[in-house]
Design an enzyme around this catalytic site. Structure first.
Site, PDB file in Angstrom:
ATOM      1  N   CYS A 190     -28.507 -33.574  52.638  1.00 40.25           N
ATOM      2  CA  CYS A 190     -28.434 -35.005  52.988  1.00 40.25           C
ATOM      3  C   CYS A 190     -28.862 -35.310  54.426  1.00 40.25           C
ATOM      4  O   CYS A 190     -29.902 -35.936  54.640  1.00 40.25           O
ATOM      5  CB  CYS A 190     -27.017 -35.524  52.737  1.00 40.25           C
ATOM      6  SG  CYS A 190     -26.616 -35.567  50.981  1.00 40.25           S
ATOM      7  N   LYS A 221     -22.441 -25.317  54.606  1.00 45.50           N
ATOM      8  CA  LYS A 221     -21.080 -25.581  55.081  1.00 45.50           C
ATOM      9  C   LYS A 221     -20.130 -24.803  54.183  1.00 45.50           C
ATOM     10  O   LYS A 221     -20.537 -24.373  53.090  1.00 45.50           O
ATOM     11  CB  LYS A 221     -20.774 -27.084  55.044  1.00 45.50           C
ATOM     12  CG  LYS A 221     -20.776 -27.674  53.641  1.00 45.50           C
ATOM     13  CD  LYS A 221     -20.698 -29.169  53.663  1.00 45.50           C
ATOM     14  CE  LYS A 221     -19.292 -29.663  53.669  1.00 45.50           C
ATOM     15  NZ  LYS A 221     -19.158 -31.098  53.467  1.00 45.50           N
TER      16      LYS A 221
HETATM   17  P1  NAD Z   1     -29.269 -32.645  43.141  1.00 42.49           P
HETATM   18  O1  NAD Z   1     -30.618 -32.099  43.384  1.00 42.49           O
HETATM   19  O2  NAD Z   1     -28.091 -31.729  43.134  1.00 42.49           O
HETATM   20  O3  NAD Z   1     -29.252 -33.415  41.741  1.00 42.49           O
HETATM   21  C1  NAD Z   1     -30.272 -34.250  41.298  1.00 42.49           C
HETATM   22  C2  NAD Z   1     -30.304 -34.160  39.777  1.00 42.49           C
HETATM   23  O4  NAD Z   1     -31.196 -35.150  39.268  1.00 42.49           O
HETATM   24  C3  NAD Z   1     -30.788 -32.812  39.260  1.00 42.49           C
HETATM   25  O5  NAD Z   1     -29.870 -32.277  38.333  1.00 42.49           O
HETATM   26  C4  NAD Z   1     -32.128 -33.155  38.583  1.00 42.49           C
HETATM   27  O6  NAD Z   1     -32.442 -32.331  37.474  1.00 42.49           O
HETATM   28  C5  NAD Z   1     -31.850 -34.584  38.155  1.00 42.49           C
HETATM   29  N1  NAD Z   1     -33.064 -35.358  37.872  1.00 42.49           N
HETATM   30  C6  NAD Z   1     -34.258 -35.353  38.514  1.00 42.49           C
HETATM   31  N2  NAD Z   1     -35.102 -36.202  37.948  1.00 42.49           N
HETATM   32  C7  NAD Z   1     -34.441 -36.777  36.920  1.00 42.49           C
HETATM   33  C8  NAD Z   1     -34.778 -37.762  35.968  1.00 42.49           C
HETATM   34  N3  NAD Z   1     -35.989 -38.330  35.958  1.00 42.49           N
HETATM   35  N4  NAD Z   1     -33.864 -38.110  35.044  1.00 42.49           N
HETATM   36  C9  NAD Z   1     -32.641 -37.532  35.040  1.00 42.49           C
HETATM   37  N5  NAD Z   1     -32.249 -36.600  35.941  1.00 42.49           N
HETATM   38  C10 NAD Z   1     -33.144 -36.227  36.864  1.00 42.49           C
HETATM   39  O7  NAD Z   1     -29.063 -33.792  44.222  1.00 42.49           O
HETATM   40  P2  NAD Z   1     -27.665 -34.396  44.758  1.00 42.49           P
HETATM   41  O8  NAD Z   1     -27.177 -33.596  45.901  1.00 42.49           O
HETATM   42  O9  NAD Z   1     -26.766 -34.625  43.616  1.00 42.49           O
HETATM   43  O10 NAD Z   1     -28.173 -35.772  45.361  1.00 42.49           O
HETATM   44  C11 NAD Z   1     -28.536 -36.851  44.537  1.00 42.49           C
HETATM   45  C12 NAD Z   1     -28.642 -38.096  45.398  1.00 42.49           C
HETATM   46  O11 NAD Z   1     -27.366 -38.390  45.919  1.00 42.49           O
HETATM   47  C13 NAD Z   1     -29.560 -37.960  46.607  1.00 42.49           C
HETATM   48  O12 NAD Z   1     -30.176 -39.182  46.864  1.00 42.49           O
HETATM   49  C14 NAD Z   1     -28.606 -37.623  47.719  1.00 42.49           C
HETATM   50  O13 NAD Z   1     -29.111 -37.968  48.979  1.00 42.49           O
HETATM   51  C15 NAD Z   1     -27.413 -38.470  47.333  1.00 42.49           C
HETATM   52  N6  NAD Z   1     -26.132 -38.006  47.825  1.00 42.49           N
HETATM   53  C16 NAD Z   1     -25.809 -36.697  47.739  1.00 42.49           C
HETATM   54  C17 NAD Z   1     -24.593 -36.266  48.224  1.00 42.49           C
HETATM   55  C18 NAD Z   1     -24.216 -34.792  48.213  1.00 42.49           C
HETATM   56  O14 NAD Z   1     -23.260 -34.431  48.894  1.00 42.49           O
HETATM   57  N7  NAD Z   1     -24.916 -33.939  47.487  1.00 42.49           N
HETATM   58  C19 NAD Z   1     -23.684 -37.178  48.793  1.00 42.49           C
HETATM   59  C20 NAD Z   1     -24.039 -38.530  48.821  1.00 42.49           C
HETATM   60  C21 NAD Z   1     -25.277 -38.929  48.340  1.00 42.49           C
END
Ligand code: NAD
Length: 492
Positions: free
Chosen positions: A280, A343
Site C-alpha cells: 500500500c 511487517k
Molecule cells: P491483492 O493483490 O491481495 O488482491 C487483489 C485480488 O483481486 C486478487 O485475488 C486478484 O486475483 C483479484 N482480481 C484481480 N483482477 C480481478 C478481476 N477482474 N475480477 C475479480 N478479481 C480480480 O490486493 P489487496 O492487498 O487485497 O488490495 C486490494 C486493494 O485494496 C488495493 O487497491 C489496495 O491498495 C487496497 N487496500 C489494501 C489494504 C491491505 O492492507 N492489503 C488495505 C487497504 C486498502
C-alpha cells in the site's frame, strides 16, 4: 430489462433492510471483507478471477496469513452465509451491493496506479447487472476514478449506482479493523446510496458508534491516499532525523521518544528503522504524486518524492552497516537476515524492505540466508536467488553478521547467548529497533542500529540502552573512530 433510475431507489430501499452482499476480488482486502461481512450476519458471495484462490477459500483455507481469519472463514462457510464462486453472472444475480476489492498496484516502470484490474472487474460484472444495485469501490484509487467508473456504469448498467468506501484496514489487524473500524467514509452521489451503505455497516455503527463521514467521490478517494501519505511522511520524517543523528552520533530512538511525548506529535508511526513497505504505502504515495501531476498540482506533493527517497535510502544504510560489520566488503561473507515480510503478523512481501535489503546484500556478494516465521513461501517466490532457513538459529549459524529486518515477536524473544555460540561473527544489526541492546551486548554481541551511536560489546553497564531522563550530553558514547576500531577488531 434494465431498471430505471427511480426503480433503483425502490430496489435499494427494499434491499436496505438486509442487503445481499458480494465481494469482487478476494485478496488481503477482499477475503477479509467477505468473511467479516458474513460474520456480521450478511449473506455474502465472493468472486475472483484466480480460480485456485477461490477453491482454497471455499475449502476453508485462507491463501495468506492473517491472524484470526482462518477460524472466521471456516465458521462462516459452515453457516452457509459465506460462499465463493468464479461466476460474475451468479454474483450479479445474487447481490444488492457489490464491493470492488481488486488490486491497484503500481504500473511497471511508472509511478501511476494500474487500474486495469478495476476496469476488468467492472467489465465482467456490468453486463450481468439486471436490477437496481449498488457497486461500492473499496480499492485505493487515484482521485477521479470513481467518477469515471460511475460514467461507465451509467452507460453499461443503467440503474446501477456507484459509491466509494475506502478501506483502512492494517494487515496483521485486518479482522479487528474490519469489524471495528475507527471511521467509515462513504463517497456517495445520492441519498439512497448513503442509506444502503448505512444499512450494511449498521451492525458496526450501532454497536460502536463508529463515526461516519459522508462525502463526494473525490473527497472519499482522497481521504485514503491522504492518510497513507501522512503516515509515510511521519515515518520518513523520523528516518530523516536518523540520518542527522548518524552525522553527530546522536540517538534517534531517544529523540523519537522525546518527540512522542508531545501530544501534538504523538508516538505512532514515529518509529525509526528501515522504513515502510508493503502493498500500500509505497505505491499509494507514488500514484498520488503522479495523479497530482496530471491534475496540475504536482508542486503540492513534491515532498512525497523526498519521503520516498528517504525511505529507500534507509535500505542502503542497513547494507552499509552490514558491510562495516564484516570488515569492509560483503563479497563472500555469510549474512543472516531475520525477516522477509514487510511487517510482522503478515506474510506479505510486496515491496518489503526486509527482502529488498536481503537482495541488496546478495547483490553486494554476501551469502544471504533468510528466515521468516510466516513469509518464507512468498519470499522464495519473490526472491528465488536467496537461500532460506527454517529457523532463526539455522539462519544465524555461521553468519558473520545478522540483520533483523522485520519486528516479529519471535525475534525479540531470541536468546542472544545461545545464538552467539553458532554465529561466526557477533554483530547484530537491529534495523527495526526492536531488540534490547543491553541484553545482546551482555551476551557478547556488537549491537548496531540505524540512527543510534554504536557501542562495542564491552560498553559499560552504566550506559543506558534507551536514555529516559539522562541528557544526551551526559552519556558516554564512543566516537565513530572508536566504533570503527571496535568493529575492525571484531572482524579480525
Ligand atoms: P491483492 O493483490 O491481495 O488482491 C487483489 C485480488 O483481486 C486478487 O485475488 C486478484 O486475483 C483479484 N482480481 C484481480 N483482477 C480481478 C478481476 N477482474 N475480477 C475479480 N478479481 C480480480 O490486493 P489487496 O492487498 O487485497 O488490495 C486490494 C486493494 O485494496 C488495493 O487497491 C489496495 O491498495 C487496497 N487496500 C489494501 C489494504 C491491505 O492492507 N492489503 C488495505 C487497504 C486498502
Amino acid at each position: 430489462m434494465r431498471t430505471s433510475a427511480s426503480q433503483l431507489a425502490s430496489d435499494i430501499t427494499r434491499a436496505a433492510t438486509r442487503p445481499r452482499l458480494t465481494v469482487v476480488g478476494t485478496g488481503y482486502l477482499g477475503a477479509t471483507h467477505a468473511v467479516c461481512m458474513a460474520q456480521l450476519g450478511f449473506d455474502v458471495l465472493a468472486v475472483d478471477v484466480d480460480t485456485a484462490k477461490i477453491e482454497r477459500l471455499a475449502a476453508g483455507e485462507v491463501p495468506f496469513f492473517e491472524p484470526g481469519l482462518d477460524e472466521l472463514l471456516r465458521a462462516n462457510l459452515a453457516t452457509g452465509r459465506l460462499r465463493f464462486t468464479s461466476s460474475f453472472e451468479d454474483v450479479a444475480t445474487f447481490g444488492d451491493v457489490h464491493f470492488l476489492c481488486v488490486g491497484t498496484p503500481q504500473l511497471p516502470g511508472r509511478q501511476n496506479a494500474d487500474l486495469s484490474y478495476l476496469h476488468a472487474a467492472v467489465s465482467a460484472l456490468a453486463p450481468h447487472l439486471r436490477r437496481g444495485s449498488l457497486v461500492v469501490g473499496k480499492s485505493t484509487v487515484p482521485v477521479g476514478t470513481a467518477a469515471a467508473l460511475a460514467d461507465r456504469l451509467a452507460l453499461e448498467a443503467p440503474g446501477v449506482e456507484l459509491a466509494w468506501n475506502p478501506e483502512f484496514l492494517r494487515e496483521g489487524f485486518a479482522v479487528e479493523d474490519t469489524l471495528r473500524p475507527d471511521r467509515l467514509v462513504f463517497g456517495v452521489a445520492s441519498a439512497p446510496a448513503e442509506a444502503i451503505l448505512r444499512s450494511v455497516y449498521a451492525p458496526i455503527t450501532d454497536r460502536y458508534d463508529t463515526p461516519v463521514i459522508v462525502a463526494d467521490f473525490a473527497t472519499a478517494e482522497l481521504v485514503k491516499v491522504a492518510a497513507n501519505s501522512f503516515l509515510a511522511t511521519k515515518i520518513s520524517y523520523i528516518n530523516a532525523m536518523a540520518e542527522v543523528c548518524e552525522a553527530v552520533d546522536a540517538d534517534v530512538t531517544t529523540l523519537a521518544q522525546a518527540l512522542s511525548l508531545d501530544e501534538r506529535i504523538g508516538g505512532k508511526f514515529l518509529r525509526p528503522g528501515v522504513g515502510f513497505g508493503g502493498g500500500c504505502l509505497p505505491k499509494d504515495i507514488r500514484a498520488f504524486r503522479a495523479r497530482a501531476d496530471e491534475l496540475g498540482v504536482g508542486h503540492s506533493l513534491t515532498f512525497l518524492s523526498e519521503v520516498d527517497e528517504i525511505n529507500l535510502r534507509r535500505r542502503d544504510r542497513i547494507v552499509q552497516l552490514a558491510r562495516g560489520a564484516v570488515g569492509g566488503s560483503l563479497a563472500g561473507q555469510p549474512v543472516a537476515v531475520l525477516g522477509a515480510s514487510f511487517k510482522p503478523n503478515s506474510d506479505d512481501v510486496r515491496d518489503s524492505p526486509a527482502l529488498a535489503v536481503a537482495a541488496l546484500l546478495d547483490a553486494a556478494g554476501a551469502i544471504v540466508t533468510v528466515y521468516d516465521p510466516m513469509a518464507l513461501d512468498n519470499a522464495r517466490r519473490a526472491r528465488p536467488e536467496l537461500t532460506y532457513a527454517t529457523s532463526a538459529t539455522e539462519a544465524v549459524t555461521g553468519a558473520k553478521a545478522t540483520v533483523l529486518l522485520t519486528e516479529w515477536t519471535e525475534f525479540s524473544e531470541l536468546d542472544p547467548a545461545e545464538l552467539a555460540e553458532t554465529a561466526a561473527g557477533r554483530t547484530i544489526i537491529d534495523a527495526r529497533h526492536t531488540l534490547d541492546p543491553a541484553r545482546w551486548r551482555a551476551a557478547g554481541w556488537t549491537y548496531l542500529s540505524p540512527g543510534r551511536p554504536a557501542m562495542p560489546a564491552t560498553a559499560p553497564a552504566s550506559v543506558p540502552a534507551r536514555a529516559t531522563t539522562v541528557p544526551a550530553t551526559a552519556r558516554s558514547v564512543p566516537t565513530p573512530r572508536q566504533v570503527r576500531e571496535a568493529l575492525a577488531a571484531r572482524a579480525a
